[in-house]
Design a protein around this motif. Structure first.
Motif, PDB file in Angstrom:
ATOM      1  N   GLU A 157       1.816  -1.627  32.322  1.00 59.95           N
ATOM      2  CA  GLU A 157       0.781  -2.420  32.999  1.00 59.95           C
ATOM      3  C   GLU A 157       1.361  -3.239  34.145  1.00 59.95           C
ATOM      4  O   GLU A 157       0.676  -3.496  35.140  1.00 59.95           O
ATOM      5  CB  GLU A 157       0.085  -3.346  31.994  1.00 59.95           C
ATOM      6  CG  GLU A 157      -0.868  -2.621  31.061  1.00 59.95           C
ATOM      7  CD  GLU A 157      -1.437  -3.522  29.977  1.00 59.95           C
ATOM      8  OE1 GLU A 157      -2.226  -3.019  29.149  1.00 59.95           O
ATOM      9  OE2 GLU A 157      -1.103  -4.724  29.963  1.00 59.95           O
ATOM     10  N   TYR A 203     -15.967  -2.204  22.008  1.00 60.73           N
ATOM     11  CA  TYR A 203     -15.847  -1.652  23.356  1.00 60.73           C
ATOM     12  C   TYR A 203     -16.840  -0.512  23.576  1.00 60.73           C
ATOM     13  O   TYR A 203     -17.498  -0.435  24.619  1.00 60.73           O
ATOM     14  CB  TYR A 203     -14.420  -1.165  23.599  1.00 60.73           C
ATOM     15  CG  TYR A 203     -14.194  -0.590  24.973  1.00 60.73           C
ATOM     16  CD1 TYR A 203     -14.107  -1.412  26.092  1.00 60.73           C
ATOM     17  CD2 TYR A 203     -14.085   0.784  25.161  1.00 60.73           C
ATOM     18  CE1 TYR A 203     -13.912  -0.881  27.355  1.00 60.73           C
ATOM     19  CE2 TYR A 203     -13.882   1.321  26.419  1.00 60.73           C
ATOM     20  CZ  TYR A 203     -13.800   0.482  27.515  1.00 60.73           C
ATOM     21  OH  TYR A 203     -13.623   1.007  28.764  1.00 60.73           O
ATOM     22  N   ASN A 232     -17.978  -4.741  35.862  1.00 60.52           N
ATOM     23  CA  ASN A 232     -17.162  -5.919  35.580  1.00 60.52           C
ATOM     24  C   ASN A 232     -17.375  -6.428  34.151  1.00 60.52           C
ATOM     25  O   ASN A 232     -16.453  -6.948  33.517  1.00 60.52           O
ATOM     26  CB  ASN A 232     -17.473  -7.036  36.574  1.00 60.52           C
ATOM     27  CG  ASN A 232     -16.967  -6.729  37.982  1.00 60.52           C
ATOM     28  OD1 ASN A 232     -16.244  -5.756  38.189  1.00 60.52           O
ATOM     29  ND2 ASN A 232     -17.348  -7.540  38.935  1.00 60.52           N
ATOM     30  N   VAL A 247     -15.118  -4.598  31.898  1.00 54.79           N
ATOM     31  CA  VAL A 247     -13.742  -5.072  32.030  1.00 54.79           C
ATOM     32  C   VAL A 247     -13.569  -6.384  31.269  1.00 54.79           C
ATOM     33  O   VAL A 247     -12.538  -6.619  30.619  1.00 54.79           O
ATOM     34  CB  VAL A 247     -13.360  -5.264  33.515  1.00 54.79           C
ATOM     35  CG1 VAL A 247     -11.960  -5.881  33.644  1.00 54.79           C
ATOM     36  CG2 VAL A 247     -13.407  -3.940  34.258  1.00 54.79           C
ATOM     37  N   LEU A 300     -12.476  -6.468  27.689  1.00 54.72           N
ATOM     38  CA  LEU A 300     -11.062  -6.246  27.411  1.00 54.72           C
ATOM     39  C   LEU A 300     -10.238  -7.528  27.426  1.00 54.72           C
ATOM     40  O   LEU A 300      -9.080  -7.527  26.979  1.00 54.72           O
ATOM     41  CB  LEU A 300     -10.476  -5.275  28.447  1.00 54.72           C
ATOM     42  CG  LEU A 300     -11.110  -3.882  28.536  1.00 54.72           C
ATOM     43  CD1 LEU A 300     -10.557  -3.138  29.732  1.00 54.72           C
ATOM     44  CD2 LEU A 300     -10.871  -3.094  27.257  1.00 54.72           C
ATOM     45  N   ASP A 301     -10.793  -8.626  27.935  1.00 47.36           N
ATOM     46  CA  ASP A 301     -10.008  -9.839  28.115  1.00 47.36           C
ATOM     47  C   ASP A 301      -9.394 -10.354  26.820  1.00 47.36           C
ATOM     48  O   ASP A 301      -8.283 -10.884  26.811  1.00 47.36           O
ATOM     49  CB  ASP A 301     -10.863 -10.940  28.748  1.00 47.36           C
ATOM     50  CG  ASP A 301     -11.071 -10.728  30.242  1.00 47.36           C
ATOM     51  OD1 ASP A 301     -10.321  -9.914  30.821  1.00 47.36           O
ATOM     52  OD2 ASP A 301     -11.969 -11.353  30.825  1.00 47.36           O
ATOM     53  N   ARG A 360      -5.759  -9.479  25.669  1.00 48.35           N
ATOM     54  CA  ARG A 360      -4.566 -10.132  26.205  1.00 48.35           C
ATOM     55  C   ARG A 360      -3.908 -11.037  25.161  1.00 48.35           C
ATOM     56  O   ARG A 360      -2.721 -11.347  25.264  1.00 48.35           O
ATOM     57  CB  ARG A 360      -4.926 -10.939  27.453  1.00 48.35           C
ATOM     58  CG  ARG A 360      -5.503 -10.095  28.590  1.00 48.35           C
ATOM     59  CD  ARG A 360      -5.772 -10.936  29.816  1.00 48.35           C
ATOM     60  NE  ARG A 360      -6.559 -10.228  30.814  1.00 48.35           N
ATOM     61  CZ  ARG A 360      -6.059  -9.369  31.706  1.00 48.35           C
ATOM     62  NH1 ARG A 360      -4.762  -9.124  31.707  1.00 48.35           N
ATOM     63  NH2 ARG A 360      -6.852  -8.772  32.573  1.00 48.35           N
ATOM     64  N   ALA A 394      -6.904  -0.887  25.750  1.00 49.71           N
ATOM     65  CA  ALA A 394      -6.993  -1.646  26.997  1.00 49.71           C
ATOM     66  C   ALA A 394      -6.192  -0.970  28.109  1.00 49.71           C
ATOM     67  O   ALA A 394      -6.611  -0.951  29.272  1.00 49.71           O
ATOM     68  CB  ALA A 394      -6.493  -3.070  26.785  1.00 49.71           C
ATOM     69  N   ALA A 399      -7.702   0.300  31.497  1.00 46.39           N
ATOM     70  CA  ALA A 399      -7.138  -0.223  32.740  1.00 46.39           C
ATOM     71  C   ALA A 399      -6.760   0.905  33.698  1.00 46.39           C
ATOM     72  O   ALA A 399      -6.961   0.802  34.913  1.00 46.39           O
ATOM     73  CB  ALA A 399      -5.912  -1.084  32.432  1.00 46.39           C
ATOM     74  N   ASP A 441     -13.775  -5.483  39.321  1.00 47.01           N
ATOM     75  CA  ASP A 441     -12.664  -6.195  38.689  1.00 47.01           C
ATOM     76  C   ASP A 441     -11.732  -5.185  38.049  1.00 47.01           C
ATOM     77  O   ASP A 441     -12.146  -4.097  37.645  1.00 47.01           O
ATOM     78  CB  ASP A 441     -13.187  -7.162  37.613  1.00 47.01           C
ATOM     79  CG  ASP A 441     -13.886  -8.368  38.195  1.00 47.01           C
ATOM     80  OD1 ASP A 441     -13.712  -8.618  39.409  1.00 47.01           O
ATOM     81  OD2 ASP A 441     -14.599  -9.065  37.447  1.00 47.01           O
ATOM     82  N   THR A 442     -10.467  -5.549  37.961  1.00 47.05           N
ATOM     83  CA  THR A 442      -9.491  -4.704  37.299  1.00 47.05           C
ATOM     84  C   THR A 442      -8.829  -5.482  36.173  1.00 47.05           C
ATOM     85  O   THR A 442      -8.744  -6.714  36.213  1.00 47.05           O
ATOM     86  CB  THR A 442      -8.404  -4.217  38.281  1.00 47.05           C
ATOM     87  OG1 THR A 442      -7.754  -5.357  38.869  1.00 47.05           O
ATOM     88  CG2 THR A 442      -8.997  -3.349  39.379  1.00 47.05           C
ATOM     89  N   TYR A 443      -8.366  -4.760  35.153  1.00 43.02           N
ATOM     90  CA  TYR A 443      -7.732  -5.402  34.005  1.00 43.02           C
ATOM     91  C   TYR A 443      -6.315  -5.853  34.331  1.00 43.02           C
ATOM     92  O   TYR A 443      -5.855  -6.865  33.851  1.00 43.02           O
ATOM     93  CB  TYR A 443      -7.726  -4.441  32.818  1.00 43.02           C
ATOM     94  CG  TYR A 443      -7.014  -4.965  31.599  1.00 43.02           C
ATOM     95  CD1 TYR A 443      -7.619  -5.918  30.772  1.00 43.02           C
ATOM     96  CD2 TYR A 443      -5.741  -4.514  31.252  1.00 43.02           C
ATOM     97  CE1 TYR A 443      -6.968  -6.413  29.651  1.00 43.02           C
ATOM     98  CE2 TYR A 443      -5.087  -4.981  30.134  1.00 43.02           C
ATOM     99  CZ  TYR A 443      -5.697  -5.936  29.333  1.00 43.02           C
ATOM    100  OH  TYR A 443      -5.069  -6.417  28.227  1.00 43.02           O
TER     101      TYR A 443
END
Length: 332
Positions: free
Chosen positions: A20, A187, A274, A277, A280-281, A284, A295, A299, A329-331
């Motif tokens: 990543e 998801y 978005n 995406v 997926l937050d 983290r 994820a 991504a 938006d991107t992961y």
């Protein structure tokens, strides 16, 4: 599918976390957008793993190969999770759509097929010709057979897209149930919900009736289909009330005025992507397990789509501000 423990994926999680770090970020894409020439913009991709060393004229093939490499890597370092199959159903569906339509319409479609499906494109074509579909989940196989039959009887290519899109989502839901991980399920539920929200807004804009909507909506999400169907007959305010009460309401709210007022749906489409995406937050905060692997694949999908948007826009001479507005938006 065999039971697994989070600790089974310690190595795989560490590997994808490292990968990543080499992905193209939102800042990198903005650098591409601001570049004075398309060649300068492409250098960002060619210097990164996603298109490393590939000439600009081959960027599409490089993007597809990079995504295929990600699938194959996950299959090697985390075999048996079922995650790659989950993501590749969309490409199986695309290939079935192409094969079914080209069988009726003819013409050269060799360059339209994707190499990213679970089934080789040649196998999809052969199965459509034979009328026997194997190697994909029953919902997708049944959808392909029904779509072929419906197109032969009605000549309506839109019916092919509707049936296959539902088959793709149903296959993802089935796969998520087999994987039996709460986040994977969440998801996929989000994928279904966003697809249904998009369908309700788009079809309302097109003036389609509730019966038509019923053929498009896919089961398996968190938003009850009955709530969407009932609100559809009452108008945009009722539809958006259902959306507001869902987990995606806050993310989609900035597009409400355009939806109600008949404006462009470009912001709505962007916010839908978005919202996926954003799901997926929470990953983290998860150090290892199947969640970081999902994820990572999501991504890579997002990175590839963003690269296509920026490159196609730069090649077409789209102004930088408009490209920025299109960028999701991107992961990474």
């Amino acid at each position: 599918m065999k039971a697994y423990r989070d600790t089974d994926h310690l190595h795989a999680s560490a590997r994808v976390r490292a990968l990543e770090n080499g992905m193209v970020t939102r800042r990198d894409f903005q650098k591409m957008i601001d570049a004075k020439t398309v060649e300068e913009a492409y250098k960002v991709l060619s210097d990164a793993p996603i298109c490393h060393g590939a000439p600009m004229q081959d960027y599409e093939q490089a993007l597809e190969q990079n995504l295929l490499d990600a699938y194959q890597l996950l299959d090697r370092i985390a075999p048996g999770t079922g995650l790659t199959q989950l993501f590749r159903y969309q490409y199986d569906g695309h290939n079935f759509k192409t094969a079914i339509k080209s069988r009726r319409g003819g013409g050269d479609t060799s360059g339209v097929y994707s190499n990213l499906g679970n089934l080789p494109a040649k196998a999809v074509v052969a199965q459509v010709e034979s009328g026997r579909v194997e190697g994909v989940p029953a919902p997708l196989a049944d959808a392909a057979l029904e779509a072929s039959d419906v197109l032969a009887k009605t000549g309506d290519p839109q019916a092919v897209d509707i049936l296959l899109d539902r088959g793709i989502l149903a296959s993802m839901v089935q796969q998520a149930e087999e994987i039996a991980n709460p986040f994977v399920k969440k998801y996929v539920e989000a994928q279904v919900d966003i697809a249904n929200i998009r369908a309700a807004v788009r079809l309302k804009r097109m003036g389609k009736n509730a019966f038509f909507l019923g053929k498009v909506l896919a089961p398996g999400g968190r938003i009850p289909l009955s709530a969407i169907s009932e609100s559809y007959t009452k108008g945009y305010d009722a539809i958006l009330a259902v959306v507001s009460g869902s987990p995606y309401g806050r993310a989609l709210e900035p597009a409400y005025d355009a939806i109600r007022g008949g404006g462009s749906l470009s912001l709505f489409e962007k916010l839908c992507d978005n919202a996926l995406v954003a799901v997926l937050d929470e990953v983290r905060r998860i150090p290892f397990g199947i969640e970081p692997l999902l994820a990572f694949l999501a991504a890579k999908e997002g990175e590839t789509k963003a690269a296509r948007i920026v490159m196609a826009s730069k090649l077409a001479g789209v102004p930088p501000q408009q490209i920025t507005e299109r960028l999701r938006d991107t992961y990474a």
